[in-house]
Design a protein around this motif. Structure first.
Motif, PDB file in Angstrom:
ATOM      1  N   GLY A 213      15.135 -37.161 -12.900  1.00 36.58           N
ATOM      2  CA  GLY A 213      14.229 -38.295 -12.925  1.00 36.58           C
ATOM      3  C   GLY A 213      14.310 -39.132 -11.665  1.00 36.58           C
ATOM      4  O   GLY A 213      13.293 -39.617 -11.153  1.00 36.58           O
ATOM      5  N   ARG A 214      15.517 -39.330 -11.153  1.00 33.63           N
ATOM      6  CA  ARG A 214      15.662 -40.107  -9.921  1.00 33.63           C
ATOM      7  C   ARG A 214      14.953 -39.412  -8.768  1.00 33.63           C
ATOM      8  O   ARG A 214      14.331 -40.062  -7.919  1.00 33.63           O
ATOM      9  N   LEU A 215      15.022 -38.083  -8.737  1.00 31.41           N
ATOM     10  CA  LEU A 215      14.360 -37.331  -7.678  1.00 31.41           C
ATOM     11  C   LEU A 215      12.848 -37.395  -7.822  1.00 31.41           C
ATOM     12  O   LEU A 215      12.122 -37.526  -6.833  1.00 31.41           O
ATOM     13  N   ALA A 216      12.362 -37.293  -9.068  1.00 30.51           N
ATOM     14  CA  ALA A 216      10.921 -37.322  -9.311  1.00 30.51           C
ATOM     15  C   ALA A 216      10.338 -38.684  -8.952  1.00 30.51           C
ATOM     16  O   ALA A 216       9.294 -38.764  -8.274  1.00 30.51           O
ATOM     17  N   LEU A 217      10.969 -39.764  -9.405  1.00 28.75           N
ATOM     18  CA  LEU A 217      10.469 -41.106  -9.107  1.00 28.75           C
ATOM     19  C   LEU A 217      10.503 -41.375  -7.605  1.00 28.75           C
ATOM     20  O   LEU A 217       9.525 -41.874  -7.024  1.00 28.75           O
ATOM     21  N   ALA A 218      11.622 -41.038  -6.967  1.00 25.76           N
ATOM     22  CA  ALA A 218      11.721 -41.225  -5.521  1.00 25.76           C
ATOM     23  C   ALA A 218      10.692 -40.364  -4.792  1.00 25.76           C
ATOM     24  O   ALA A 218      10.097 -40.799  -3.802  1.00 25.76           O
ATOM     25  N   GLY A 219      10.453 -39.147  -5.294  1.00 23.05           N
ATOM     26  CA  GLY A 219       9.485 -38.260  -4.669  1.00 23.05           C
ATOM     27  C   GLY A 219       8.067 -38.791  -4.748  1.00 23.05           C
ATOM     28  O   GLY A 219       7.289 -38.679  -3.790  1.00 23.05           O
ATOM     29  N   MET A 220       7.712 -39.391  -5.876  1.00 31.08           N
ATOM     30  CA  MET A 220       6.367 -39.949  -6.013  1.00 31.08           C
ATOM     31  C   MET A 220       6.181 -41.165  -5.107  1.00 31.08           C
ATOM     32  O   MET A 220       5.127 -41.334  -4.482  1.00 31.08           O
ATOM     33  N   VAL A 221       7.209 -42.023  -5.019  1.00 35.16           N
ATOM     34  CA  VAL A 221       7.140 -43.169  -4.107  1.00 35.16           C
ATOM     35  C   VAL A 221       7.054 -42.676  -2.662  1.00 35.16           C
ATOM     36  O   VAL A 221       6.274 -43.202  -1.849  1.00 35.16           O
TER      37      VAL A 221
ATOM     38  N   VAL B 159      19.372 -45.851  -8.183  1.00 32.91           N
ATOM     39  CA  VAL B 159      19.666 -44.558  -7.561  1.00 32.91           C
ATOM     40  C   VAL B 159      18.390 -43.839  -7.148  1.00 32.91           C
ATOM     41  O   VAL B 159      18.396 -43.047  -6.190  1.00 32.91           O
ATOM     42  N   ALA B 160      17.265 -44.109  -7.837  1.00 30.57           N
ATOM     43  CA  ALA B 160      16.010 -43.453  -7.483  1.00 30.57           C
ATOM     44  C   ALA B 160      15.388 -44.048  -6.226  1.00 30.57           C
ATOM     45  O   ALA B 160      15.067 -43.320  -5.279  1.00 30.57           O
ATOM     46  N   ILE B 161      15.225 -45.356  -6.203  1.00 29.07           N
ATOM     47  CA  ILE B 161      14.488 -46.002  -5.121  1.00 29.07           C
ATOM     48  C   ILE B 161      15.356 -46.280  -3.894  1.00 29.07           C
ATOM     49  O   ILE B 161      14.938 -46.047  -2.757  1.00 29.07           O
ATOM     50  N   PHE B 162      16.579 -46.751  -4.130  1.00 26.89           N
ATOM     51  CA  PHE B 162      17.417 -47.149  -2.999  1.00 26.89           C
ATOM     52  C   PHE B 162      18.349 -46.027  -2.537  1.00 26.89           C
ATOM     53  O   PHE B 162      18.325 -45.635  -1.372  1.00 26.89           O
ATOM     54  N   SER B 163      19.177 -45.521  -3.464  1.00 25.59           N
ATOM     55  CA  SER B 163      20.150 -44.497  -3.065  1.00 25.59           C
ATOM     56  C   SER B 163      19.472 -43.216  -2.594  1.00 25.59           C
ATOM     57  O   SER B 163      19.909 -42.595  -1.620  1.00 25.59           O
ATOM     58  N   GLN B 164      18.413 -42.812  -3.304  1.00 28.17           N
ATOM     59  CA  GLN B 164      17.800 -41.524  -3.014  1.00 28.17           C
ATOM     60  C   GLN B 164      16.736 -41.593  -1.931  1.00 28.17           C
ATOM     61  O   GLN B 164      16.367 -40.575  -1.360  1.00 28.17           O
ATOM     62  N   TYR B 165      16.245 -42.809  -1.646  1.00 35.04           N
ATOM     63  CA  TYR B 165      15.133 -42.894  -0.707  1.00 35.04           C
ATOM     64  C   TYR B 165      15.378 -43.896   0.424  1.00 35.04           C
ATOM     65  O   TYR B 165      15.669 -43.505   1.550  1.00 35.04           O
ATOM     66  N   LEU B 166      15.303 -45.194   0.132  1.00 33.71           N
ATOM     67  CA  LEU B 166      15.321 -46.198   1.189  1.00 33.71           C
ATOM     68  C   LEU B 166      16.629 -46.215   1.973  1.00 33.71           C
ATOM     69  O   LEU B 166      16.634 -46.449   3.190  1.00 33.71           O
TER      70      LEU B 166
ATOM     71  N   PHE C  72      18.388 -43.836   2.946  1.00 33.42           N
ATOM     72  CA  PHE C  72      18.425 -42.776   3.949  1.00 33.42           C
ATOM     73  C   PHE C  72      17.699 -43.160   5.231  1.00 33.42           C
ATOM     74  O   PHE C  72      17.953 -42.566   6.281  1.00 33.42           O
ATOM     75  N   TYR C  73      16.766 -44.121   5.146  1.00 30.48           N
ATOM     76  CA  TYR C  73      16.107 -44.580   6.376  1.00 30.48           C
ATOM     77  C   TYR C  73      17.159 -45.106   7.346  1.00 30.48           C
ATOM     78  O   TYR C  73      17.199 -44.732   8.523  1.00 30.48           O
ATOM     79  N   PHE C  74      18.028 -45.994   6.862  1.00 31.63           N
ATOM     80  CA  PHE C  74      19.059 -46.573   7.717  1.00 31.63           C
ATOM     81  C   PHE C  74      20.130 -45.547   8.073  1.00 31.63           C
ATOM     82  O   PHE C  74      20.619 -45.510   9.208  1.00 31.63           O
ATOM     83  N   TRP C  75      20.495 -44.711   7.099  1.00 34.69           N
ATOM     84  CA  TRP C  75      21.581 -43.763   7.334  1.00 34.69           C
ATOM     85  C   TRP C  75      21.207 -42.724   8.379  1.00 34.69           C
ATOM     86  O   TRP C  75      21.946 -42.507   9.349  1.00 34.69           O
ATOM     87  N   TYR C  76      20.047 -42.097   8.225  1.00 33.29           N
ATOM     88  CA  TYR C  76      19.637 -41.083   9.199  1.00 33.29           C
ATOM     89  C   TYR C  76      19.348 -41.708  10.568  1.00 33.29           C
ATOM     90  O   TYR C  76      19.637 -41.113  11.612  1.00 33.29           O
ATOM     91  N   ARG C  77      18.785 -42.901  10.573  1.00 31.36           N
ATOM     92  CA  ARG C  77      18.533 -43.607  11.833  1.00 31.36           C
ATOM     93  C   ARG C  77      19.856 -43.890  12.553  1.00 31.36           C
ATOM     94  O   ARG C  77      19.980 -43.694  13.767  1.00 31.36           O
ATOM     95  N   GLY C  78      20.863 -44.337  11.787  1.00 28.68           N
ATOM     96  CA  GLY C  78      22.158 -44.605  12.388  1.00 28.68           C
ATOM     97  C   GLY C  78      22.823 -43.353  12.930  1.00 28.68           C
ATOM     98  O   GLY C  78      23.350 -43.344  14.047  1.00 28.68           O
TER      99      GLY C  78
END
Length: 283
Positions: A37-45, A214-221, A223-229
């Motif tokens: 579910g966390r993956l599905a919700l994050a994927g749709m966002v 875990v869906a919106i922040f851990s699984q998605y947002l 990673f913006y900062f983590w991969y950028r860093g």
């Protein structure tokens, strides 16, 4: 402040709530539903974000790299940690974070071709030893299978971090994880819909808040900062910032879940911070 360090720390701060939030969710909700579910919700966002931003479709090389990111941080790490946290506390699972920065440095060498100096490895091993020693001394390990799942999750996450960071050099970090989540939707969405009828919709708000985090922040947002860093500051070097995640996770576990905490954490955290700074200076 050196490039990538702030972004990396923000990512770690977001990730540090992942284990307590997952623990709160799986205490009531089906762990398989939480995982998919966390993956599905994050994927749709993520899909909506890509659509609105009119992001360019990845080329062939990028698509292959995204598939590897999916295997590491979209399917592998979330699924394995969610299943493990059904049986162990988040403080127990924090040992994964103790090993992950060192594994990420190894992945940086194998995947990205980075070549840290010998002094870096001494500090990296020292930092990992501080985290693992503290965790082992304050955790009772009596569940062999969850520990195997957590170790496998750490290996997959390190691989996914390195692959995603390399990709983030050619596209924005948020697009890297967004395309990975969208690519996983044919798996995550049907699985979530199949499991949804058995989910107690009247579950306590803490379980649903954990799920949403875990869906919106851990699984998605996050990673913006983590991969950028990682892309800006070096995978092996910035990856060492994640050594702090164990102590942040333990602090959040105590604050939100009432799990045990003790003063020795501060000493271990201080030693870890010195190792992070030493690794950063010697890269």
């Amino acid at each position: 402040m050196k490039p990538g360090l702030v972004d990396g720390f923000v990512g770690v701060l977001v990730f540090s709530l992942t284990l307590p939030a997952t623990r709160a969710a799986v205490a009531v909700l089906d762990p398989w539903f939480v995982a998919f579910g966390r993956l599905a919700l994050a994927g749709m966002v993520a899909g909506l974000t890509l659509r609105l931003s009119r992001a360019a479709w990845p080329d062939a090389l990028q698509r292959r790299a995204i598939v590897r990111v999916v295997a590491g941080v979209v399917l592998g790490f979330p699924l394995l940690t969610t299943l493990a946290l059904r049986h162990v506390e988040s403080a127990h699972a924090a040992v994964v974070i103790g090993l992950l920065p060192l594994l990420t440095a190894v992945a940086a060498v194998i995947v990205a071709g980075e070549r840290p100096k010998p002094a870096f490895w001494l500090f990296a091993i020292g930092g990992g030893a501080c985290v693992v020693a503290y965790t082992l001394a304050h955790t009772t390990f009596d569940a062999a299978l969850p520990d195997v799942l957590l170790l496998a999750a750490a290996l997959l996450a390190a691989y996914g971090y390195a692959e995603g960071a390399v990709l983030a050099r050619t596209m924005p970090g948020l697009q890297v994880i967004a395309w990975a989540l969208v690519l996983a939707l044919p798996i995550s969405l049907p699985a979530s819909l199949f499991l949804l009828p058995g989910v107690p919709l009247d579950a306590p708000w803490q379980a649903w808040m954990g799920f949403l985090w875990v869906a919106i922040f851990s699984q998605y947002l996050g990673f913006y900062f983590w991969y950028r860093g990682l892309a800006r500051g070096g995978i092996a070097s910035v990856g060492q910032v994640q050594l702090l995640q164990t102590f942040l996770t333990l602090g959040f576990s105590a604050l939100l879940l009432g799990e045990a905490l003790d003063p020795w954490m501060l000493a271990a955290a201080a030693g870890t911070l010195l190792c992070i700074l030493g690794a950063r200076a010697s890269r």
